[in-house]
Design an enzyme around this catalytic site. Structure first.
Site, PDB file in Angstrom:
ATOM      1  CD  GLN A   1      -0.970  10.248   1.757  1.00 25.49           C
ATOM      2  OE1 GLN A   1      -0.680  10.147   2.112  1.00 25.49           O
ATOM      3  NE2 GLN A   1      -1.828  10.181   0.422  1.00 25.49           N
TER       4      GLN A   1
ATOM      5  CG  HIS B   1      -5.831   1.482   6.845  1.00 27.29           C
ATOM      6  ND1 HIS B   1      -4.510   1.277   7.292  1.00 27.29           N
ATOM      7  CD2 HIS B   1      -6.131   2.443   5.640  1.00 27.29           C
ATOM      8  CE1 HIS B   1      -4.652   2.696   6.141  1.00 27.29           C
ATOM      9  NE2 HIS B   1      -5.197   3.282   5.983  1.00 27.29           N
TER      10      HIS B   1
ATOM     11  CG  HIS C   1      -1.389   6.766  -0.455  1.00 27.21           C
ATOM     12  ND1 HIS C   1      -2.740   5.920  -1.734  1.00 27.21           N
ATOM     13  CD2 HIS C   1      -2.404   6.226   0.268  1.00 27.21           C
ATOM     14  CE1 HIS C   1      -3.974   6.073  -1.095  1.00 27.21           C
ATOM     15  NE2 HIS C   1      -3.289   5.866   0.528  1.00 27.21           N
TER      16      HIS C   1
ATOM     17  CG  HIS D   1      -1.944   1.361   1.013  1.00 25.79           C
ATOM     18  ND1 HIS D   1      -3.034   0.893   0.164  1.00 25.79           N
ATOM     19  CD2 HIS D   1      -2.401   2.403   1.815  1.00 25.79           C
ATOM     20  CE1 HIS D   1      -4.047   1.885   0.619  1.00 25.79           C
ATOM     21  NE2 HIS D   1      -3.637   2.809   1.420  1.00 25.79           N
TER      22      HIS D   1
ATOM     23  CG  ASP E   1      -1.112   4.518   4.146  1.00 29.84           C
ATOM     24  OD1 ASP E   1      -1.689   4.630   2.833  1.00 29.84           O
ATOM     25  OD2 ASP E   1      -1.903   4.128   4.926  1.00 29.84           O
TER      26      ASP E   1
ATOM     27  CD  GLU F   1      -7.157   5.373   7.526  1.00 34.36           C
ATOM     28  OE1 GLU F   1      -6.235   5.607   7.333  1.00 34.36           O
ATOM     29  OE2 GLU F   1      -7.473   5.235   6.624  1.00 34.36           O
TER      30      GLU F   1
ATOM     31  CG  HIS G   1     -10.437   6.562  -1.574  1.00 34.52           C
ATOM     32  ND1 HIS G   1     -11.200   6.619  -0.364  1.00 34.52           N
ATOM     33  CD2 HIS G   1      -9.504   6.802  -1.862  1.00 34.52           C
ATOM     34  CE1 HIS G   1     -10.459   6.999   0.054  1.00 34.52           C
ATOM     35  NE2 HIS G   1      -9.407   7.549  -0.717  1.00 34.52           N
TER      36      HIS G   1
ATOM     37  NE  ARG H   1     -10.545  13.530   3.768  1.00 37.06           N
ATOM     38  CZ  ARG H   1     -12.452  13.617   4.128  1.00 37.06           C
ATOM     39  NH1 ARG H   1     -12.422  12.186   3.250  1.00 37.06           N
ATOM     40  NH2 ARG H   1     -13.304  13.802   4.099  1.00 37.06           N
TER      41      ARG H   1
ATOM     42  NE  ARG I   1     -13.623   8.744   2.795  1.00 35.35           N
ATOM     43  CZ  ARG I   1     -12.615   7.898   3.401  1.00 35.35           C
ATOM     44  NH1 ARG I   1     -13.192   6.657   4.426  1.00 35.35           N
ATOM     45  NH2 ARG I   1     -11.798   8.453   3.502  1.00 35.35           N
TER      46      ARG I   1
ATOM     47  CG  HIS J   1      -8.119   3.527   1.818  1.00 33.07           C
ATOM     48  ND1 HIS J   1      -8.415   4.384   0.695  1.00 33.07           N
ATOM     49  CD2 HIS J   1      -6.834   3.253   2.086  1.00 33.07           C
ATOM     50  CE1 HIS J   1      -6.970   4.473   0.306  1.00 33.07           C
ATOM     51  NE2 HIS J   1      -6.306   4.093   1.631  1.00 33.07           N
TER      52      HIS J   1
END
Length: 452
Positions: free
Chosen positions: A59, A267, A56, A54, A318, A233, A203, A80, A206, A230
């Site tokens: 970041q 997660h 990103h 995992h 991550d 989490e 993603h 976030r 939600r 995800h």
């Protein structure tokens, strides 16, 4: 390196050290093969490379920039917003420079495959690039320059919450509908080779409505691809899912999708005992990211219960506040020790080594999540390996019975001396062939972003 043979005093095979006169492997066309002819000894302890399930990548450039307290209680949700603001300025060239530097760091640390959970698809305010795959291609190029295997997971991201609210302005860069997302997958699929595997990601529950999830999973391109998501989490996510879908996130997913061994649940922190057991029995991988989960204040995964239920897990870095499989595995164990007030939690059998149990389980789960034949020193697998530094004082007087525990729990001095990926030496004597050029390009990008 091709059509050659290598040997070591100890090779890690099937979860244990193997020694003897016949401990050798051939390498041909980037894959392991039966040894033929004289073998070159490459070290004392040789391990399979670790998959990072995992990532990103963008970041990495903001690591350390979200550690100043805000006006209220800080959480994942306040972090976030900092991340969204940072992401706004990144273009394909920036992403390539950041990802190349990150992937070089990964290879030096012992990761030889990365699953890139990629949702930064478009330009600011969601304006598509002339080539809609521009950001994806930047990641492919970065992985090639760094010499790491890549499982690219383009992300479907459609809504801003379980209630179906539109994405915020900062989230518009992430958006696809099902049709444009399938087109992206179809564009990337023909590029696959031994070093590049295509998967896909939802993603989160939600961000993907139920009808969109069903439509995507029914498409031809989706069949057989690794699927990552995800899930569970944050406590807030669980509460919102209960309020709108009348079920907990993992419970809802297992009831509404055919979750099996090609799924990775990232997660999965907040689980009931029944959910823990159901994930284990589904064959899905639990994607654990202990340093990021700690940094964000997420919580702790129920590791012992999951292992006892027969579950499969892997590790990821991550948000890249740490880029080290050693640290991920160490803190996976330490978190369990703190919450249970017991030691050696990941070792579930008497006399079992914690280091051995953690490394082997993460190899198996990471390879499964990657959708690639990796993470094993055996004929047919991609020729990825790590050579430990047997000259290090940290491994002095360590034999095969305790070297893995010393590797993971004896401090922060790097012990991965040499790294091979796809039959090519990428790191020799702790130095990566591309580290100087990648660092210079990364520095220029980060300095420009900081000044913007």
């Amino acid at each position: 390196m091709s059509n050659t043979a290598i040997s070591a005093d100890f090779l890690w095979q099937g979860g244990a050290w193997r020694a003897g006169d016949d401990v050798a492997l051939g390498i041909a066309s980037g894959r392991f093969s039966p040894a033929a002819g004289d073998a070159t000894r490459i070290g004392r302890f040789v391990l399979p490379g670790m998959p990072n399930l995992h990532s990103h990548a963008f970041q990495r450039a903001m690591a350390g920039l979200a550690e100043r307290r805000g006006p209220g209680e800080d959480s994942f949700w306040t972090w976030r917003e900092t991340m969204y603001a940072f992401a706004e300025a990144i273009d394909p060239d920036d992403l390539k420079a950041i990802a190349t530097q990150l992937y070089v760091e990964m290879v030096k640390a012992g990761y030889t495959q990365v699953c890139e959970f990629h949702y930064l698809h478009h330009g600011p305010r969601g304006v598509p690039y002339a080539d809609p795959a521009a950001m994806s291609l930047a990641l492919v190029e970065a992985a090639r320059e760094a010499g790491i295997g890549l499982t690219l997971l383009p992300v479907l991201y459609m809504t801003g919450g379980f209630d179906g609210r539109p994405l915020s302005e900062r989230q518009r860069r992430f958006r696809h509908d099902v049709g444009s997302f399938v087109s992206l997958l179809e564009r990337l699929a023909p590029m696959q080779d031994d070093m590049f595997t295509l998967g896909m990601a939802l993603h989160s529950l939600r961000a993907v409505p139920e009808d969109a999830m069903r439509a995507l999973l029914a498409t031809g391109i989706a069949q057989g691809l690794p699927v990552h998501i995800h899930i569970a989490e944050q406590i807030g996510e669980v509460q919102d899912c209960l309020a709108v879908r009348h079920a907990r996130p993992v419970e809802w997913l297992l009831d509404h999708a055919d979750v099996d061994a090609r799924w990775t649940l990232i997660h999965a922190t907040h689980l009931t005992a029944q959910e823990t057991d159901r994930i284990a029995k589904s064959g899905a991988v639990a994607g654990l990211c202990p340093t990021t989960e700690a940094n964000l204040g997420d919580g702790l995964f129920p590791l012992a219960a999951f292992i006892d239920a027969g579950g499969t897990f892997g590790i990821g870095s991550d948000s890249h506040i740490s880029v080290s499989p050693v640290e991920e595995l160490r803190w996976l164990e330490y978190g369990q020790r703190l919450v249970t007030r017991h030691r050696n939690v990941a070792a579930r059998l008497p006399e079992e080594s914690v280091g051995t149990a953690l490394w082997q389980r993460a190899l198996v789960g990471g390879a499964q999540a990657s959708g690639s034949d990796i993470a094993r020193l055996a004929a047919g697998a991609r020729a990825d390996l790590l050579v430990l530094d047997d000259r290090s004082p940290l491994l002095a007087a360590r034999d095969e019975a305790d070297v893995m525990d010393s590797f993971l729990f004896a401090g922060n001095t790097p012990l991965v001396r040499d790294v091979m990926v796809g039959g090519q030496w990428r790191v020799r004597d702790f130095a990566h062939v591309a580290e100087a050029s990648s660092a210079n390009a990364y520095r220029r990008v980060v300095e420009r972003l900081a000044a913007a």
